[in-house]
Design an enzyme around this catalytic site. Structure first.
Site, short mmCIF file in Angstrom:
data_model
loop_
_atom_site.label_atom_id
_atom_site.label_comp_id
_atom_site.label_asym_id
_atom_site.label_seq_id
_atom_site.Cartn_x
_atom_site.Cartn_y
_atom_site.Cartn_z
CD GLN A 102 7.81 0.75 9.74
OE1 GLN A 102 8.65 1.61 9.51
NE2 GLN A 102 8.08 -0.35 10.41
CG ASP A 105 2.55 -7.28 3.21
OD1 ASP A 105 3.68 -7.54 3.68
OD2 ASP A 105 1.54 -7.14 3.92
CG HIS A 122 5.33 3.45 5.07
ND1 HIS A 122 6.48 2.79 5.43
CD2 HIS A 122 5.32 4.59 5.80
CE1 HIS A 122 7.12 3.51 6.35
NE2 HIS A 122 6.43 4.60 6.61
CB SER A 196 10.15 -2.57 12.26
OG SER A 196 10.54 -1.31 11.71
CG ASN A 221 13.55 -6.89 14.44
OD1 ASN A 221 12.69 -7.02 13.57
ND2 ASN A 221 14.72 -6.31 14.20
#
Ligand code: APR
Ligand code: ZN
Length: 259
Positions: A102, A105, A122, A196, A221
């Site tokens: 997602q 960068d 994205h 995420s 995570n």
């Protein structure tokens, strides 16, 4: 946690078509803030300014975007962290089917994962696109135009509105990439989520597609996610520490032969 790290390493050793699904949490140790952690991007900027409708209709919203981009030139100077390199090592072992990210960068590519193995749901902030003539320009070139009072640069070709080549809220995701990610997710044998909240759809459907098609699911995570209950392995902590530990264990298991 060591037990969970060993368990994920064993799953990696036994798998051949691994998908790593990443969110902003994989890049925070590269100095890029995530979105929903305390102090994250949505605590400083209004997500409403980043809907396609607002972006196109309001110079103020575009000013906000360019201000954020100019400030987060971290993005331009950011380097991959050990989590990115651990993921790239999976590619080196011939086990990585692809990275579904997602993030915008470019750090998976910078860490050595080939561009055609990074499915960017994205988009990517490397470039901006003109909404009128559809020409694309490298973002850093346009940032140099952004003066102190955050002038909003427009298309050098036709003076049209420049938009980041990243997907804004309310905008269609790149359909070919989305279809390919969905297809791959349903064919992998291990699906590893890293960094995420799994709160933004349709990206957040990917782990469920994989698990429903029989893949093992692992989640690395810092905080809880809505899919933790479905995962075989859940490791709470910083990806930049955990993932190198997992790959150390993979190397040890592979050198000691089949278990
Ligand atoms: N290691 C592991 N996890 C981390 C780390 C870290 N070093 N740093 C942060 N995290 C976790 C946070 O606890 C959080 O659960 O990563 C997650 C980041 O979640 P979000 O900020 O919601 O980012 P993401 O899931 O990528 O957001 C999805 O939302 O705003 C949109 O388009 C934007 O792509 C983004 C999408
Ligand atoms: Zn133009």
């Amino acid at each position: 946690m060591t037990e969970q790290i060993e368990l994920l390493a064993r799953l990696i050793v036994r798998s051949q078509t691994i998908i790593v699904f990443t969110g902003a949490g994989v890049s925070t140790e590269s100095g890029i803030p995530d979105f929903r952690s305390p102090g994250g991007i949505w605590s400083k900027y209004d997500p409403e300014d980043f809907t396609i409708q607002r972006f196109v209709s309001s110079t103020e919203a575009r000013r906000s975007f360019w201000k954020m981009s100019a400030e987060s030139t971290l993005l331009a100077g950011a380097e991959p962290n050990p989590a990115h390199y651990a993921i790239a090592e999976l590619h080196g072992l011939g086990k990585l089917d692809c990275v579904i990210t997602q993030n915008i960068d470019d750090l998976h590519q910078k860490s050595g994962v080939p561009d055609n193995m990074v499915l960017e749901l994205h988009g990517n902030m490397r470039r901006v696109v003109c909404l009128d003539c559809r020409n694309r320009f490298p973002l850093p070139d346009m940032l140099s135009e952004v003066s102190e009072e955050t002038r909003v640069p427009d298309c050098p070709g036709c003076r049209g509105i420049l938009k980041p080549d990243a997907v804004l809220f309310g905008e269609q995701l790149p359909i070919v990439t989305l279809r390919e990610a969905t297809r791959r997710a349903q064919q992998c044998d291990l699906f590893i989520v890293i960094g995420s909240t799994l709160m933004v759809y349709p990206a957040a459907y990917m782990p469920t597609y994989a698990a429903s098609a029989g893949a093992r699911l692992a989640i690395v995570n810092l905080t809880d996610t809505p899919l933790d209950h479905e995962a075989e392995v859940v490791i709470r902590g910083r990806a930049g520490e955990i993932m190198p530990g997992v790959m150390n264990c993979v190397r040890r298991l592979r050198s000691s032969g089949p278990d």
